[in-house]
Write a protein that holds these residues in place. Sequence first.
Motif, PDB file in Angstrom:
ATOM      1  N   VAL A   1      -4.307   2.130   6.712  1.00 40.21           N
ATOM      2  CA  VAL A   1      -4.491   1.044   5.752  1.00 40.21           C
ATOM      3  C   VAL A   1      -3.141   0.552   5.241  1.00 40.21           C
ATOM      4  O   VAL A   1      -2.908  -0.663   5.131  1.00 40.21           O
ATOM      5  CB  VAL A   1      -5.390   1.496   4.582  1.00 40.21           C
ATOM      6  N   TYR A   2      -2.253   1.467   4.944  1.00 33.10           N
ATOM      7  CA  TYR A   2      -0.926   1.097   4.443  1.00 33.10           C
ATOM      8  C   TYR A   2      -0.205   0.185   5.439  1.00 33.10           C
ATOM      9  O   TYR A   2       0.501  -0.761   5.049  1.00 33.10           O
ATOM     10  CB  TYR A   2      -0.107   2.359   4.182  1.00 33.10           C
ATOM     11  N   ALA A   3      -0.423   0.434   6.730  1.00 33.55           N
ATOM     12  CA  ALA A   3       0.241  -0.368   7.755  1.00 33.55           C
ATOM     13  C   ALA A   3      -0.264  -1.806   7.767  1.00 33.55           C
ATOM     14  O   ALA A   3       0.404  -2.700   8.314  1.00 33.55           O
ATOM     15  CB  ALA A   3       0.024   0.264   9.133  1.00 33.55           C
ATOM     16  N   MET A   4      -1.406  -2.061   7.162  1.00 34.61           N
ATOM     17  CA  MET A   4      -1.974  -3.415   7.167  1.00 34.61           C
ATOM     18  C   MET A   4      -1.181  -4.391   6.306  1.00 34.61           C
ATOM     19  O   MET A   4      -1.435  -5.597   6.358  1.00 34.61           O
ATOM     20  CB  MET A   4      -3.438  -3.379   6.705  1.00 34.61           C
ATOM     21  N   ARG A   5      -0.240  -3.869   5.509  1.00 27.78           N
ATOM     22  CA  ARG A   5       0.561  -4.772   4.676  1.00 27.78           C
ATOM     23  C   ARG A   5       1.347  -5.752   5.542  1.00 27.78           C
ATOM     24  O   ARG A   5       1.733  -6.835   5.084  1.00 27.78           O
ATOM     25  CB  ARG A   5       1.498  -3.964   3.778  1.00 27.78           C
ATOM     26  N   GLU A   6       1.581  -5.393   6.815  1.00 24.27           N
ATOM     27  CA  GLU A   6       2.320  -6.275   7.716  1.00 24.27           C
ATOM     28  C   GLU A   6       1.455  -7.436   8.214  1.00 24.27           C
ATOM     29  O   GLU A   6       1.974  -8.397   8.770  1.00 24.27           O
ATOM     30  CB  GLU A   6       2.833  -5.478   8.925  1.00 24.27           C
ATOM     31  N   ARG A   7       0.136  -7.336   8.003  1.00 19.77           N
ATOM     32  CA  ARG A   7      -0.768  -8.357   8.556  1.00 19.77           C
ATOM     33  C   ARG A   7      -1.124  -9.444   7.545  1.00 19.77           C
ATOM     34  O   ARG A   7      -1.776 -10.416   7.910  1.00 19.77           O
ATOM     35  CB  ARG A   7      -2.067  -7.705   9.055  1.00 19.77           C
ATOM     36  N   THR A   8      -0.737  -9.268   6.294  1.00 17.30           N
ATOM     37  CA  THR A   8      -1.205 -10.203   5.281  1.00 17.30           C
ATOM     38  C   THR A   8      -0.155 -11.224   4.895  1.00 17.30           C
ATOM     39  O   THR A   8       1.048 -10.948   4.910  1.00 17.30           O
ATOM     40  CB  THR A   8      -1.685  -9.438   4.022  1.00 17.30           C
ATOM     41  N   ARG A   9      -0.626 -12.425   4.531  1.00 15.05           N
ATOM     42  CA  ARG A   9       0.265 -13.461   3.999  1.00 15.05           C
ATOM     43  C   ARG A   9       0.400 -13.329   2.488  1.00 15.05           C
ATOM     44  O   ARG A   9       1.315 -13.878   1.889  1.00 15.05           O
ATOM     45  CB  ARG A   9      -0.299 -14.848   4.307  1.00 15.05           C
ATOM     46  N   GLY A  10      -0.558 -12.630   1.863  1.00 16.96           N
ATOM     47  CA  GLY A  10      -0.583 -12.533   0.411  1.00 16.96           C
ATOM     48  C   GLY A  10       0.331 -11.440  -0.115  1.00 16.96           C
ATOM     49  O   GLY A  10       1.015 -10.735   0.641  1.00 16.96           O
ATOM     50  N   ASP A  11       0.334 -11.291  -1.434  1.00 16.47           N
ATOM     51  CA  ASP A  11       1.086 -10.207  -2.059  1.00 16.47           C
ATOM     52  C   ASP A  11       0.329  -8.900  -1.875  1.00 16.47           C
ATOM     53  O   ASP A  11      -0.901  -8.856  -1.994  1.00 16.47           O
ATOM     54  CB  ASP A  11       1.263 -10.487  -3.554  1.00 16.47           C
ATOM     55  N   VAL A  12       1.061  -7.845  -1.623  1.00 15.06           N
ATOM     56  CA  VAL A  12       0.451  -6.527  -1.416  1.00 15.06           C
ATOM     57  C   VAL A  12       0.352  -5.792  -2.745  1.00 15.06           C
ATOM     58  O   VAL A  12       1.312  -5.736  -3.519  1.00 15.06           O
ATOM     59  CB  VAL A  12       1.272  -5.699  -0.405  1.00 15.06           C
ATOM     60  N   VAL A  13      -0.828  -5.237  -3.013  1.00 17.91           N
ATOM     61  CA  VAL A  13      -1.049  -4.365  -4.166  1.00 17.91           C
ATOM     62  C   VAL A  13      -1.484  -3.014  -3.615  1.00 17.91           C
ATOM     63  O   VAL A  13      -2.434  -2.937  -2.828  1.00 17.91           O
ATOM     64  CB  VAL A  13      -2.141  -4.932  -5.103  1.00 17.91           C
ATOM     65  N   LEU A  14      -0.781  -1.967  -3.986  1.00 20.70           N
ATOM     66  CA  LEU A  14      -1.093  -0.631  -3.488  1.00 20.70           C
ATOM     67  C   LEU A  14      -1.863   0.170  -4.526  1.00 20.70           C
ATOM     68  O   LEU A  14      -1.692  -0.026  -5.729  1.00 20.70           O
ATOM     69  CB  LEU A  14       0.188   0.116  -3.122  1.00 20.70           C
ATOM     70  N   PHE A  15      -2.738   1.057  -4.035  1.00 20.90           N
ATOM     71  CA  PHE A  15      -3.318   2.051  -4.941  1.00 20.90           C
ATOM     72  C   PHE A  15      -3.193   3.419  -4.291  1.00 20.90           C
ATOM     73  O   PHE A  15      -3.186   3.555  -3.059  1.00 20.90           O
ATOM     74  CB  PHE A  15      -4.772   1.717  -5.309  1.00 20.90           C
ATOM     75  N   SER A  16      -3.053   4.428  -5.131  1.00 17.26           N
ATOM     76  CA  SER A  16      -2.887   5.796  -4.647  1.00 17.26           C
ATOM     77  C   SER A  16      -3.588   6.764  -5.584  1.00 17.26           C
ATOM     78  O   SER A  16      -3.513   6.626  -6.807  1.00 17.26           O
ATOM     79  CB  SER A  16      -1.401   6.160  -4.545  1.00 17.26           C
ATOM     80  N   CYS A  17      -4.280   7.727  -4.988  1.00 21.96           N
ATOM     81  CA  CYS A  17      -4.977   8.758  -5.770  1.00 21.96           C
ATOM     82  C   CYS A  17      -4.122  10.007  -5.940  1.00 21.96           C
ATOM     83  O   CYS A  17      -4.553  10.965  -6.605  1.00 21.96           O
ATOM     84  CB  CYS A  17      -6.291   9.132  -5.084  1.00 21.96           C
ATOM     85  N   ARG A  18      -2.934  10.029  -5.368  1.00 21.32           N
ATOM     86  CA  ARG A  18      -2.070  11.204  -5.484  1.00 21.32           C
ATOM     87  C   ARG A  18      -1.494  11.285  -6.888  1.00 21.32           C
ATOM     88  O   ARG A  18      -1.072  10.267  -7.452  1.00 21.32           O
ATOM     89  CB  ARG A  18      -0.933  11.118  -4.466  1.00 21.32           C
ATOM     90  N   PRO A  19      -1.473  12.459  -7.469  1.00 21.79           N
ATOM     91  CA  PRO A  19      -0.947  12.604  -8.840  1.00 21.79           C
ATOM     92  C   PRO A  19       0.502  12.126  -8.934  1.00 21.79           C
ATOM     93  O   PRO A  19       1.339  12.488  -8.096  1.00 21.79           O
ATOM     94  CB  PRO A  19      -1.065  14.115  -9.112  1.00 21.79           C
ATOM     95  N   ASP A  20       0.764  11.289  -9.941  1.00 23.26           N
ATOM     96  CA  ASP A  20       2.121  10.810 -10.223  1.00 23.26           C
ATOM     97  C   ASP A  20       2.812  10.237  -8.987  1.00 23.26           C
ATOM     98  O   ASP A  20       3.980  10.515  -8.695  1.00 23.26           O
ATOM     99  CB  ASP A  20       2.960  11.938 -10.825  1.00 23.26           C
ATOM    100  N   ALA A  21       2.076   9.409  -8.241  1.00 23.14           N
ATOM    101  CA  ALA A  21       2.616   8.834  -7.002  1.00 23.14           C
ATOM    102  C   ALA A  21       3.795   7.913  -7.277  1.00 23.14           C
ATOM    103  O   ALA A  21       4.648   7.709  -6.412  1.00 23.14           O
ATOM    104  CB  ALA A  21       1.517   8.078  -6.260  1.00 23.14           C
ATOM    105  N   HIS A  22       3.870   7.348  -8.486  1.00 22.15           N
ATOM    106  CA  HIS A  22       4.958   6.411  -8.773  1.00 22.15           C
ATOM    107  C   HIS A  22       6.315   7.097  -8.723  1.00 22.15           C
ATOM    108  O   HIS A  22       7.336   6.457  -8.462  1.00 22.15           O
ATOM    109  CB  HIS A  22       4.757   5.771 -10.143  1.00 22.15           C
ATOM    110  N   ALA A  23       6.313   8.402  -8.963  1.00 25.27           N
ATOM    111  CA  ALA A  23       7.578   9.138  -8.933  1.00 25.27           C
ATOM    112  C   ALA A  23       7.747   9.909  -7.632  1.00 25.27           C
ATOM    113  O   ALA A  23       8.860  10.008  -7.093  1.00 25.27           O
ATOM    114  CB  ALA A  23       7.647  10.106 -10.122  1.00 25.27           C
ATOM    115  N   GLY A  24       6.638  10.437  -7.082  1.00 20.88           N
ATOM    116  CA  GLY A  24       6.742  11.325  -5.926  1.00 20.88           C
ATOM    117  C   GLY A  24       6.606  10.652  -4.579  1.00 20.88           C
ATOM    118  O   GLY A  24       6.968  11.241  -3.555  1.00 20.88           O
ATOM    119  N   ASP A  25       6.066   9.437  -4.531  1.00 22.34           N
ATOM    120  CA  ASP A  25       5.855   8.773  -3.245  1.00 22.34           C
ATOM    121  C   ASP A  25       6.910   7.676  -3.094  1.00 22.34           C
ATOM    122  O   ASP A  25       6.892   6.683  -3.821  1.00 22.34           O
ATOM    123  CB  ASP A  25       4.450   8.160  -3.200  1.00 22.34           C
TER     124      ASP A  25
END
Length: 705
Positions: free
Chosen positions: A451-475
Amino acid sequence: GIPVRRLNDRSLVQLGLGRHLRRIESTMSDSTSIIAVELAQDKDLTKRVLGGIGLAVPAGGVARDLDAALALADEVGYPVLLKPLAANQGRGISPRLPDAEALRAAWARIVVEEAAGDGLAPPFVVERYAEGRDHRVVVVNGRVVAVTERVPAHVVGDGVRSIRALVAEVNRDPRRGDGHAHVLTRIPLDDVTTHFLALGGRTLDTVPARGERVVLRPTANLSTGGTSIDRTDEIHPDNATACEMAAGVIGLDIAGLDILTPDISVPFHENGAVIVEVNASPGIRMHTNPVEGRPRNVPGAILDMLFPPGRTATIPVIAVTGTNGKTTTTRLIAHLFRHTGKVVGFTTTDGVYLQTRLVVAGDMTGPFAANVILTNPAVEVAVLETARGGILRSGLGFEACDVGIVLNVAADHLGLGGVHTLEQLAEVKGLIPAVVKRRGHAVLNADDPLVYAMRERTRGDVVLFSCRPDAHAGDPRIREHLEDGGIATLIEGEEYVIRRGRLCIPVARVADVPLTLGGAAEFQHGNVLAAIAAAYVQGMRYEEIRAGLLSFFPSPALTPGRLNLVPVRRGRVLVDYAHNAAAIAGLMELVARIDAARRIGVLAAPGDRRDEDIRAIGRLSAGFDHVIIKEDDDRRGRGPGEVPTLLREGLLAAGYPPERIELVLAEADAVRRGLDRLDEHDLLVVMAVDVSAVLEQVRVVRRSV
């Protein structure tokens, strides 16, 4: 940027979507007055209305028999013209009739042709014949937008060939054809043509002299082979005002006026010009494709009337796809928008809904269901569950979406429709971000590499979601996305949050969101985060999102067959539609967290899955204390007992004791057997196929509590 949908196999077209849609058929819009159309069809009444405001029209009246026609002709004076009271495209109109004898002959011929099935002739207009060149003036929304001089079908002699041969040569012009799909229409060699030629002493076999111009028809309609010359820049301002007044007094938003005048650049009152007719739904190809002169953008004027500057033509379209969680996410997003007062139409595997009302029952995740929503003028927001099967069979039901959500890609339906690998399945589901508008948003699961790889297929802005704890710092992918000013929805600590660059907006505590069952249903995190993202990028305030999340319960009313936990006479029943390995794995994690003395499972699997997928469902179900295996009524190509056998093999492969396995094939009987086995504090988990029937069974037991 205006979505276009053809509503039939003729000329009815929808422009725009939902609440903002407009419909047009040929050049008649959905705001064209029926009364105005009827008025325009009555040629005599039209002339009287126009004459009543001082506009010049030919003198005449209506006759229902020959005697009345002759009397009218004597009153207005010869030459006269005879035509049906209600007709179009020049049908039934006579040539110039210089005397009573010609009128009698025309009446005998034309009235018979126009007689109805019962032999009765329609009323005819007898009017003073007006001299002048034939002009068509188009008025749109009260303004003249195009003027064309119409030239009757004709040929020019070469002194060698007959009229018939000259017409054949003219008809070989590639611009000519049959019907309105062509720039020009073929010249017909019919009775009208032969009769008109006879009035001048000619036949189709006559050989005109070189340079001799032979007119073939009494009218200049393009539908009978006429041609056109653009005169838009030549019309006198006074004449334009008169035409605009005529369209206004009749009441037509789109009108075609037939004018006879020697010169359109001279005021009507100076050269004896008359307005002959006012037509609803005027043809416009003579203006867009004149034989001579500059093309005029009449369609543009009509679109400007339907969608004035500043008016939107569409509604938010939110498409949801993925292997698991589509229906829950679709229903949650619909609830969030409904909670803000919007009228929401949504489609799911359960059916098509308007607000909370079921409109069409069944698996409605394809183009038909999308069309039901997008053609409904009451809908302000469309949320469309878009499944693999519908895409492969029929494509989408829309050209573009404002928000495209891909939740996950997991092993399901492999081996069907030419899709054999996860990568191929991702290619199908990747169509959703690919059709996101340039100013739209693709909401993608950053935890799923496909799914993450699909960001290359879109013309729009990409919005990500993640269920991993504290992904903003660890990912690092999330961190880089946010550093670039992107948007992400995440779980931080015990809260769902929205991050936009450095901005962090807390939305709600995970345990407070009913859909998570106090935080125990971890597989719901992705659904919740995707819904938050969709609502946020569509301008919903975070407090509105929070209020919607806290008021959405996984109940039979809001999410039928999706995590419905119901107390019954003894114990509790959990009804869920889980039907593939990934969904069963998430469900079993939840079941393990629910406090229960015993956990009893009622299992099934769709027959159109691979053997290994069905066995995997059995293996994953080994966490139950007791299992009842059922079989779908629709075995989807499998033989009787084949799917239960594969489920049993999966259970045994996981070391499950065979004595704890029961086989009860009918779903209703299997559910009843499970309910009978319940004791206090037990949990019965039903993987339902006929969700409504299973829930009704559970309701009957619950009412006895």
